[in-house]
Structure formats: C-alpha cells, structure tokens
Write a protein that holds these residues in place. Structure first.
Motif, PDB file in Angstrom:
ATOM      1  N   PRO A 252       0.816  -1.226   0.000  1.00 19.05           N
ATOM      2  CA  PRO A 252       0.000   0.000   0.000  1.00 19.05           C
ATOM      3  C   PRO A 252       0.844   1.268   0.000  1.00 19.05           C
ATOM      4  CG  PRO A 252      -0.870  -1.591   1.578  1.00 19.05           C
ATOM      5  CD  PRO A 252       0.454  -2.111   1.126  1.00 19.05           C
ATOM      6  N   MET A 255       1.832   2.016  -3.397  1.00 16.57           N
ATOM      7  CA  MET A 255       0.732   2.685  -4.094  1.00 16.57           C
ATOM      8  C   MET A 255       0.721   4.180  -3.761  1.00 16.57           C
ATOM      9  SD  MET A 255      -0.724   0.377  -5.899  1.00 16.57           S
ATOM     10  CE  MET A 255      -2.260   1.189  -6.336  1.00 16.57           C
ATOM     11  N   VAL A 256       0.977   4.513  -2.492  1.00 13.70           N
ATOM     12  CA  VAL A 256       1.037   5.924  -2.091  1.00 13.70           C
ATOM     13  C   VAL A 256       2.128   6.637  -2.873  1.00 13.70           C
ATOM     14  CG1 VAL A 256       1.558   7.498  -0.193  1.00 13.70           C
ATOM     15  CG2 VAL A 256       0.112   5.503   0.214  1.00 13.70           C
ATOM     16  N   ASN A 385       0.973   6.246   7.248  1.00 12.36           N
ATOM     17  CA  ASN A 385       1.690   5.051   6.819  1.00 12.36           C
ATOM     18  C   ASN A 385       2.298   4.303   8.002  1.00 12.36           C
ATOM     19  OD1 ASN A 385       1.179   5.480   4.091  1.00 12.36           O
ATOM     20  ND2 ASN A 385       3.057   6.636   3.757  1.00 12.36           N
ATOM     21  N   GLN A 390      -2.013   2.952   5.840  1.00  7.10           N
ATOM     22  CA  GLN A 390      -1.461   3.213   4.525  1.00  7.10           C
ATOM     23  C   GLN A 390      -2.480   3.012   3.402  1.00  7.10           C
ATOM     24  OE1 GLN A 390      -0.317   1.074   6.780  1.00  7.10           O
ATOM     25  NE2 GLN A 390       0.242  -0.904   5.913  1.00  7.10           N
ATOM     26  N   ALA A 394      -3.205   5.803   0.595  1.00  2.00           N
ATOM     27  CA  ALA A 394      -3.118   5.534  -0.841  1.00  2.00           C
ATOM     28  C   ALA A 394      -4.393   5.971  -1.553  1.00  2.00           C
ATOM     29  CB  ALA A 394      -2.860   4.045  -1.076  1.00  2.00           C
TER      30      ALA A 394
END
Length: 454
Positions: A252, A255-256, A385, A390, A394
């Motif tokens: 994740p 992805m952020v 996060n 997270q 994201a």
C-alpha cells in the motif's frame, strides 16, 4: 536593576535556544537538527543536479541530451517504485521490531529486505530489457542501447533507496542521503568531465554508462558503511523473515508513492499534450524554482516517520500528539517563509533561465497556493503510513491524482500554465482536506497548523 537587566535576558534566551537546537538532546532539538541536515543535503543536491544538467547539455548537444534525459527519467520513475515500498516501510517495521524486542525479525529484515528488492528489481530489469528488444523496431535506434544500460542501473538504484530507508530509521541521515544525492551526482560530473578531457565523444550511451557506474559505486559504498554501522547497533544472532508482513505493510505504501509521483508529473505531462514546448519549458522552470518549498516537507518527512512508528507502537499517545504538533509547526512556518522569499525574487530567478521565462512569474503565485495548503498539515501522510493506515493514505493520493488529471484536461487547453497550476493547487488542497479528515477519524488527532494538538 530589573529594567537594566531585561535587555540582556533576550540575547541570553536566544543563545540558549540556539544552543539547544545545535547541541541539545531533546526530541525537538534532534528533529530540527536532522531536518536541517536533510534540507541542506537536498538543496546542495539540487544545485549539483542543475549544474550537471547544464554541463551535459553543453557537452552532448540537444539530440543526445534529449535521449539521456528520457532514459534517466524512466530510471528515476521506475526506481522509485520497484522497492515495493520497503524504503518507507523500513521506517515503520524497524522501530516496531526494536521497541518490541523482536531482534530475530529485525536482523532478518535488515538483510532480507535488501536481498528481496535486489532480486525483484533484477527480474523486472530483465523483463524490461526483453521488452526493449521486442519493441526495438519501433524505438529510435539511438535510444535502444541507453535503454539497455538504464535497465542495468535499476537494481542498484532500488537497493540504494532501501538502504536510505534503513539508515533513516537509525537517524543516520547523512549515510542515507549523501550517497544518493551528493556522491552520485559528483561521480556523474567527474566521469563525464573525464570523458570530455580525454577527448572521448560524450553521447547518450557514454553518459548513461557514467551514470550507471555512479549509481553502482555509490550504492556499494553506502552498503559497506551501513553494514558496519548495523553490526555495531544490532547484536548478532538468529534471523527470522516475515516476508508476508513486509509486503502487507509495503505494497500500500508503494501505491502511495506511485500516486504521489503521478500527482507530481500530471501537470507537465498534460501541458505537453496541449500547449507548445516553449510554454512547457516556462512552466517547468516555475516548478523547479518553487521546488525549494517541497524540500522542507521532504526533510520533515525523512526525520519524523520512524518516530511516529515508535510512539504509535508503544501506545504513547500524548508523546505522539506533541511530536505531531511539533512536526507540523516546523513544516508550515518555514514553508511560508520560503514561499514568500521565492515569490519576492521569483522574476529575477526565472530570468536566469532566459528573458522569456519571466512570463511565468504570475504562475508562481497560483502554484504556491497548493504548496502552502499542503504544508499546513505537515508530514501527516507519514503518520498514516506508520500507524497502519497506509491503505487510506493511498486512496487519498489516488483521488487527488484523478482530480488533478481531470482538472488539467479541462483547464490546460484553454488556460495553459495557469490552468495546470490551478489544477494542481486544487488537487493539493483536496488531498490536504482528505488527509486531515482521515487522520481525525482514524487516529483522533487534529492535524492542522492552527488547530489543537489532539
């Protein structure tokens, strides 16, 4: 006597505060000192990068330089996500393992995470090299070999990012940042300058070879110093590898980081599709001029993430709340000051790029709105996060990216650079509101420069 001694109290107080920042051992003093170190490294790195690009452009010529920039941009973009978020999640997992006394898992992560990203990035690099081979009939002949060399660069680039995250988790900021941002840039300048002095033809291929060598040398040197430091910090013993949990936390975050990169580049990419190259150049100069403001946010993010994780893991809510307020204050007010200073001297700075670039001065004010809004909540994305949120972080970045893309497509064809700046600032404001709301709902903290602590 009280009236006469009062003027002396102020200087004494200022000196005491300055001494606390420079040599103090409190968390606030350490954080300010580390953030200042990160900021100075990033500013020096930006100067070296700008200087190296000027030299390469002059030595290589427009065509070869264009190929080099194209390939190197792909290296930067892919290298930033191929660590699968491990570089950031290290600042969450390492403090958790340390505070929980899980030394076997800590040892396993410190070695296993680097081997994992090295193996994965090597596999991806081989697949990309195969893709270049397949698409070679449709790729410009002068670009093919530099692309192959770019694939060779990726594993070292990714491992260096991961080692940066590990070093930050121990407050070794210079070890984490200097090899990537200073040593690498210096080596690139040295290698390419050496080629020119020797009378060699400096084309895109030669420049990529120099850059690849710089990345590998800087990474290996960093690895040797980091391993020695870790031997002193972590007692030897058995290792345990919880790869599933590493990926559960890291993906994740990847992805952020991916959506953050998309959010950062959307305005320029869309502008390039609808407006002239001259207008794109002016807008890019504006973005680069305002980049100093984003370095402040980067510096605070780099120095606070692992502490967020540590305080969250120990359940010390009061300490975490105070630290969040401190991080927000030292992100927002320096950002305001830096923005005001850059806007005050913006026109002369843009003139350095060329007289025609001063036409973008008004765009700076529109772009600055989003940067100031974003700084008002500090490095809160790191807090999310590090606290296990997270996925929501994201989602916030993804929604902000989609808004930025939609607004750019609508505004850029008609308003050009002003439309791109307005779209990006609006998306940043939207992202700020989302992150504020998520933090309030999930963690109960009122994360705003003018709000209460928690």
């Amino acid at each position: 006597m009280q009236a006469e001694s009062a003027p002396e109290a102020k200087p004494a107080g200022l000196i005491a505060r300055l001494r606390e920042v420079l040599v103090g051992t409190s968390e606030a003093a350490v954080t300010k000192r580390l953030a200042g170190t990160v900021f100075l490294i990033r500013v020096l790195s930006a100067g070296l990068a700008y200087f190296s690009q000027v030299l390469l452009a002059r030595w290589m010529g427009g065509s070869d330089y264009g190929v080099y920039v194209y390939v190197w941009t792909w290296v930067l973009l892919l290298g930033s996500v191929l660590d699968f978020g491990i570089a950031v999640s290290a600042q969450k997992l390492i403090p958790e393992y340390r505070t929980g006394g899980q030394l076997a898992l800590l040892r396993g992560f410190l070695s296993g995470s680097r081997w994992m990203v090295f193996g994965a990035s090597t596999a991806v690099a081989l697949l990309l090299a195969g893709l270049v081979t397949i698409l070679s009939p449709w790729i410009d002949a002068d670009t093919i070999i530099p692309l192959y060399i770019g694939c060779l660069t990726l594993p070292a680039f990714v491992v260096a990012n991961t080692q940066d995250g590990v070093a930050r988790s121990y407050d070794w900021m210079r070890l984490g940042l200097m090899p990537q941002f200073i040593v690498r840039q210096g080596l690139i300048i040295g290698f390419t300058a050496g080629a020119v002095v020797l009378g060699l033809q400096l084309g895109a291929t030669a420049a990529m070879i120099a850059s690849t060598a710089a990345v590998w040398i800087a990474m290996i040197g960093q690895m040797l110093v980091l391993n020695r430091s870790l031997r002193n910090a972590v007692t030897p013993g058995p290792k345990a590898y919880d790869v599933r949990n590493w990926l559960k936390v890291s993906l994740p975050i990847m992805m952020v980081e991916g959506f953050y990169l998309l959010l950062s580049y959307t305005d320029v990419l869309v502008l390039q599709q609808f407006r002239s190259s001259e207008e794109v150049g002016v807008y890019f100069a504006v973005v680069k001029t305002l980049a100093l403001v984003s370095f402040i946010h980067y510096a605070m993010s780099a120095t606070t993430a692992h502490r967020f994780s540590e305080y969250h893991a120990t359940g010390d809510t009061e300490r975490l709340s105070e630290y969040i307020a401190h991080a927000i204050k030292w992100t927002f007010w320096p950002s305001v000051a830096a923005t005001a200073a850059l806007l005050a001297v913006g026109k002369p700075l843009l003139w350095l790029f060329g007289p025609q670039f001063t036409g973008g001065y008004g765009i700076m004010f529109v772009a600055a709105i989003g940067l100031i809004a974003r700084s008002a909540i500090g490095p809160v994305e790191r807090l999310l996060n590090m606290s296990g949120n997270q996925n929501m972080c994201a989602l916030a970045y993804a929604l902000a990216f989609l808004m930025n893309l939609a607004l750019c497509v609508v505004l850029v064809p008609r308003y050009g650079g002003y439309g791109a700046a307005a779209a990006t600032s609006t998306a940043l404001i939207f992202e700020t509101v989302l992150l504020f709301w998520i933090t309030k709902r999930r963690l109960g903290f009122h994360v705003f420069a003018f709000g209460k602590k928690g």
